[in-house]
Motif scaffolding. Structure first.
Motif, PDB file in Angstrom:
ATOM      1  N   UNK A 139       2.158  18.598  -0.713  1.00 24.42           N
ATOM      2  CA  UNK A 139       0.742  18.719  -0.398  1.00 24.42           C
ATOM      3  C   UNK A 139       0.157  17.540   0.337  1.00 24.42           C
ATOM      4  N   UNK A 140       0.866  16.412   0.393  1.00 22.04           N
ATOM      5  CA  UNK A 140       0.382  15.214   1.101  1.00 22.04           C
ATOM      6  C   UNK A 140       1.030  15.169   2.476  1.00 22.04           C
ATOM      7  N   UNK A 141       0.235  15.351   3.520  1.00 19.69           N
ATOM      8  CA  UNK A 141       0.798  15.472   4.869  1.00 19.69           C
ATOM      9  C   UNK A 141       1.346  14.150   5.395  1.00 19.69           C
ATOM     10  N   UNK A 142       0.861  13.014   4.898  1.00 18.97           N
ATOM     11  CA  UNK A 142       1.403  11.718   5.318  1.00 18.97           C
ATOM     12  C   UNK A 142       2.811  11.539   4.777  1.00 18.97           C
ATOM     13  N   UNK A 143       2.974  11.807   3.501  1.00 23.77           N
ATOM     14  CA  UNK A 143       4.304  11.728   2.874  1.00 23.77           C
ATOM     15  C   UNK A 143       5.225  12.768   3.494  1.00 23.77           C
ATOM     16  N   UNK A 144       4.691  13.965   3.697  1.00 25.41           N
ATOM     17  CA  UNK A 144       5.483  15.038   4.273  1.00 25.41           C
ATOM     18  C   UNK A 144       5.967  14.731   5.672  1.00 25.41           C
ATOM     19  N   UNK A 145       5.153  14.044   6.470  1.00 25.60           N
ATOM     20  CA  UNK A 145       5.546  13.703   7.837  1.00 25.60           C
ATOM     21  C   UNK A 145       6.762  12.790   7.842  1.00 25.60           C
ATOM     22  N   UNK A 146       6.765  11.782   6.981  1.00 25.52           N
ATOM     23  CA  UNK A 146       7.903  10.859   6.901  1.00 25.52           C
ATOM     24  C   UNK A 146       9.158  11.611   6.474  1.00 25.52           C
ATOM     25  N   UNK A 147       9.032  12.430   5.447  1.00 26.30           N
ATOM     26  CA  UNK A 147      10.191  13.180   4.949  1.00 26.30           C
ATOM     27  C   UNK A 147      10.657  14.220   5.965  1.00 26.30           C
TER      28      UNK A 147
ATOM     29  N   UNK B 167       0.844  -1.192   0.000  1.00 24.52           N
ATOM     30  CA  UNK B 167       0.000   0.000   0.000  1.00 24.52           C
ATOM     31  C   UNK B 167       0.878   1.240   0.000  1.00 24.52           C
ATOM     32  N   UNK B 168       0.702   2.088  -1.001  1.00 22.84           N
ATOM     33  CA  UNK B 168       1.485   3.310  -1.105  1.00 22.84           C
ATOM     34  C   UNK B 168       1.021   4.315  -0.047  1.00 22.84           C
ATOM     35  N   UNK B 169       1.979   4.998   0.572  1.00 22.45           N
ATOM     36  CA  UNK B 169       1.640   5.964   1.605  1.00 22.45           C
ATOM     37  C   UNK B 169       0.999   7.201   0.997  1.00 22.45           C
ATOM     38  N   UNK B 170      -0.156   7.563   1.515  1.00 16.15           N
ATOM     39  CA  UNK B 170      -0.861   8.761   1.103  1.00 16.15           C
ATOM     40  C   UNK B 170      -1.839   9.147   2.199  1.00 16.15           C
ATOM     41  N   UNK B 171      -2.183  10.421   2.253  1.00 15.72           N
ATOM     42  CA  UNK B 171      -3.166  10.886   3.226  1.00 15.72           C
ATOM     43  C   UNK B 171      -4.576  10.465   2.841  1.00 15.72           C
ATOM     44  N   UNK B 172      -4.773  10.076   1.607  1.00 16.89           N
ATOM     45  CA  UNK B 172      -6.115   9.763   1.111  1.00 16.89           C
ATOM     46  C   UNK B 172      -6.720   8.561   1.845  1.00 16.89           C
ATOM     47  N   UNK B 173      -8.029   8.494   1.829  1.00 13.00           N
ATOM     48  CA  UNK B 173      -8.751   7.426   2.507  1.00 13.00           C
ATOM     49  C   UNK B 173      -8.371   6.065   1.942  1.00 13.00           C
ATOM     50  N   UNK B 174      -8.242   5.089   2.823  1.00 15.04           N
ATOM     51  CA  UNK B 174      -7.827   3.747   2.427  1.00 15.04           C
ATOM     52  C   UNK B 174      -8.766   3.145   1.393  1.00 15.04           C
TER      53      UNK B 174
ATOM     54  N   UNK C  39       4.822  26.660  15.034  1.00 11.78           N
ATOM     55  CA  UNK C  39       4.067  25.503  14.555  1.00 11.78           C
ATOM     56  C   UNK C  39       3.772  25.626  13.065  1.00 11.78           C
ATOM     57  N   UNK C  40       3.374  26.806  12.632  1.00 14.44           N
ATOM     58  CA  UNK C  40       3.112  27.021  11.201  1.00 14.44           C
ATOM     59  C   UNK C  40       4.366  26.807  10.360  1.00 14.44           C
ATOM     60  N   UNK C  41       5.508  27.227  10.881  1.00 15.40           N
ATOM     61  CA  UNK C  41       6.761  27.034  10.147  1.00 15.40           C
ATOM     62  C   UNK C  41       7.026  25.551   9.912  1.00 15.40           C
ATOM     63  N   UNK C  42       6.801  24.742  10.948  1.00  6.03           N
ATOM     64  CA  UNK C  42       7.014  23.292  10.810  1.00  6.03           C
ATOM     65  C   UNK C  42       5.997  22.684   9.854  1.00  6.03           C
ATOM     66  N   UNK C  43       4.711  22.983  10.063  1.00  7.88           N
ATOM     67  CA  UNK C  43       3.659  22.367   9.242  1.00  7.88           C
ATOM     68  C   UNK C  43       3.760  22.782   7.778  1.00  7.88           C
ATOM     69  N   UNK C  44       4.085  24.027   7.516  1.00  2.00           N
ATOM     70  CA  UNK C  44       4.231  24.466   6.125  1.00  2.00           C
ATOM     71  C   UNK C  44       5.372  23.731   5.442  1.00  2.00           C
ATOM     72  N   UNK C  45       6.453  23.493   6.183  1.00  2.00           N
ATOM     73  CA  UNK C  45       7.573  22.739   5.610  1.00  2.00           C
ATOM     74  C   UNK C  45       7.194  21.280   5.397  1.00  2.00           C
ATOM     75  N   UNK C  46       6.412  20.711   6.287  1.00  4.76           N
ATOM     76  CA  UNK C  46       5.937  19.336   6.117  1.00  4.76           C
ATOM     77  C   UNK C  46       5.130  19.219   4.822  1.00  4.76           C
ATOM     78  N   UNK C  47       4.212  20.140   4.620  1.00 10.83           N
ATOM     79  CA  UNK C  47       3.394  20.112   3.400  1.00 10.83           C
ATOM     80  C   UNK C  47       4.245  20.336   2.154  1.00 10.83           C
ATOM     81  N   UNK C  48       5.250  21.182   2.269  1.00 11.83           N
ATOM     82  CA  UNK C  48       6.155  21.406   1.136  1.00 11.83           C
ATOM     83  C   UNK C  48       6.923  20.124   0.807  1.00 11.83           C
ATOM     84  N   UNK C  49       7.450  19.472   1.830  1.00 14.76           N
ATOM     85  CA  UNK C  49       8.206  18.232   1.617  1.00 14.76           C
ATOM     86  C   UNK C  49       7.329  17.128   1.040  1.00 14.76           C
ATOM     87  N   UNK C  50       6.061  17.115   1.444  1.00 12.30           N
ATOM     88  CA  UNK C  50       5.145  16.085   0.967  1.00 12.30           C
ATOM     89  C   UNK C  50       4.413  16.462  -0.300  1.00 12.30           C
TER      90      UNK C  50
END
Length: 509
Positions: free
Chosen positions: A389-397, A1-8, A376-387
């Protein structure tokens, strides 16, 4: 299963479910359709989400302990005591360590040993081994809602059995139940495991059954900067709502400074709603939970009650929806039911006394809120940038890059480069920023506060400050002060000039 924020994907969920329910014999007793009917017959007074929303509307802060033992009859007796004698508004079922590691054979051995010696030989309730019917006894015999609390990287079978068993709330998340608890479990794998849990909750929601979900807020304890715990909470909140969760409770663990802790409680729902709506999610009910002191405790009971009362004060003034209560036996091991109940009563006394009071929005409090939101916004914006737009992918990165970095975590998937320490007022600041995506103004703010403490204590800021802060509360203090005569004189001078009530010259606009 590929990692994504989308519903399973439904087929993927079904495939996993067959494997999950086969992990232990009690999995065969899970019948989703029958469980939905069972839940719909649970009185609203026992539904976690309903009571939380009522409390939020009325401005009430509820009290909930931690508790769990190996044998069903003893667990029922313990919870009944905490409900009747402690006055708990919500009850827990804390799960044992073997179950948290999916070691059900050893959990079963713990049950048998407990029966043989006549007392609990496990540090919690092994719900998977006891099965659906036993879980329903817990729910049915209590008069208040009951939640599953644990610390499990892969909690899929535990979720299946306890939710089918009638529990209406489930704690944990793919980051918060991995990074502080495990060494070699990848973040990608635990996010996927917990997406299964959240999708299961979503399926119940689609059938008209409300299950509250609560990620674990404190992470590794009392020196976690609010922006880091907030960022993790928001990510886990988004991941949960994306799978269909509707009742979401985000948490924060006490750091010790009144203004910073109240500011953190004020800002957590603000930043969570901001990013949930920014990412297109609107169908959710958001509440907050505050965890009393998660660090070392004094062994002296009177001093321990002081720590408990301080946590209750912050929860009340910060207007948390719920507070997780500690006991006066924290330094000694697993508490007696009497000590646990006493911690609840102490907390509720403070909550009742302060329910109509708030902290005024002073310049200092506004600055703390502003800083927490900005960081907090600085961290979350960078997470979304790394991902992308996908926050699941961004969290890992983000963990790979050290953009999110939890101090003192055992996980090898955590960078472990940041170093927090307290300033002279006890607020948690950054001694070493690692790779956190903070701009120069934010860094200057932290550096100035840490440098001021160094000057007032007559020493250069260093790792020794961190060590001193970790052990301070056990010695009756919040800030780990050096004991030298020179430092004492410097501290007296610091108090005399009233710097503790002052505002940093580096105010962030």
């Amino acid at each position: 299963m590929e990692l994504t924020v989308k519903q399973m994907d439904p087929e993927e969920f079904t495939r996993q479910r067959q494997e999950v329910l086969a992990q232990w014999i009690t999995g065969k007793d899970v019948d989703f359709e029958e469980a939905v009917v069972y839940h719909k017959n649970i009185p609203l007074s026992k539904v976690f989400a309903h009571k939380l929303e009522e409390g939020k509307r009325q401005g009430i802060t509820f009290a909930q302990p931690r508790a769990g033992v190996a044998l069903l009859h003893e667990h029922l007796e313990l919870l009944q005591y905490l409900q009747d004698e402690g006055g708990a508004d919500f009850l827990p079922t804390t799960i044992d360590s073997y179950t948290r590691q999916n070691r059900y054979t050893e959990a079963q051995a713990g049950i048998e040993e407990s029966r043989a010696v006549g007392r609990s030989m496990l540090n919690g309730f092994p719900a998977v081994n006891h099965g659906v019917a036993a879980c329903r006894q817990v729910v049915e015999k209590m008069q208040v809602p009951v939640q599953v609390r644990h610390g499990t990287p892969d909690a899929r079978l535990l979720a299946e059995i306890t939710l089918a068993g009638g529990f209406t709330a489930y704690e944990g998340g793919g980051i918060s139940y991995n990074i502080p608890y495990a060494k070699d479990v990848s973040i990608e794998s635990t996010i996927k495991y917990w997406q299964y849990v959240d999708r299961l909750v979503g399926l119940y929601e689609e059938r008209g059954v409300s299950i509250n979900r609560e990620p674990f807020g404190p992470l590794t304890g009392t020196l976690v900067p609010p922006a880091i715990s907030h960022a993790v909470a928001v990510i886990e909140g988004v991941l949960a709502v994306a799978q269909g969760v509707r009742s979401l409770t985000l948490g924060y663990g006490q750091c010790g400074n009144l203004l910073q802790d109240v500011a953190a409680l004020h800002t957590l729902p603000v930043v969570a709603e901001e990013y949930l709506k920014k990412l297109g999610y609107s169908n959710f009910d958001l509440t907050t939970v505050f965890h009393q002191w998660m660090g070392g405790f004094p062994q002296d009971e009177a001093k321990a009650y002081g720590v408990i009362s301080w946590g209750a004060t912050v929860a009340a003034l910060g207007k948390a929806t719920k507070v997780i209560v500690k006991t006066p036996h924290e330094a000694l091991g697993i508490p007696t039911k009497e000590a646990n109940a006493a911690g609840i009563r102490t907390t509720k006394q403070i909550l009742n006394m302060l329910k109509d009071q708030t902290l005024p929005m002073t310049k200092e409090l506004a600055l703390e809120e502003q800083m927490i939101l900005r960081e907090t916004r600085a961290i979350l914006d960078k997470v979304l940038e790394l991902g992308e737009g996908d926050i699941a992918v961004g969290a890992v990165r983000a963990f790979q890059a050290g953009v999110i970095d939890v101090p003192f975590a055992p996980s090898r998937f955590n960078a472990g480069k940041i170093l927090p320490a307290r300033d002279s007022q006890g607020a948690v600041r950054m001694l070493d920023f690692g790779n956190l995506p903070f701009d120069t103004e934010i860094k200057a703010f932290h550096q100035e506060r840490i440098a001021l403490r160094g000057r007032d204590e007559g020493r250069d800021p260093s790792f020794q400050m961190v060590i001193d802060d970790i052990y301070a509360i056990g010695k009756g203090m919040l800030v780990g002060r050096p004991r030298s005569k020179e430092a004492g004189l410097r501290w007296s001078a610091f108090e005399e000039r009233g710097a503790m009530s002052g505002i940093s010259q580096c105010e962030i606009k």
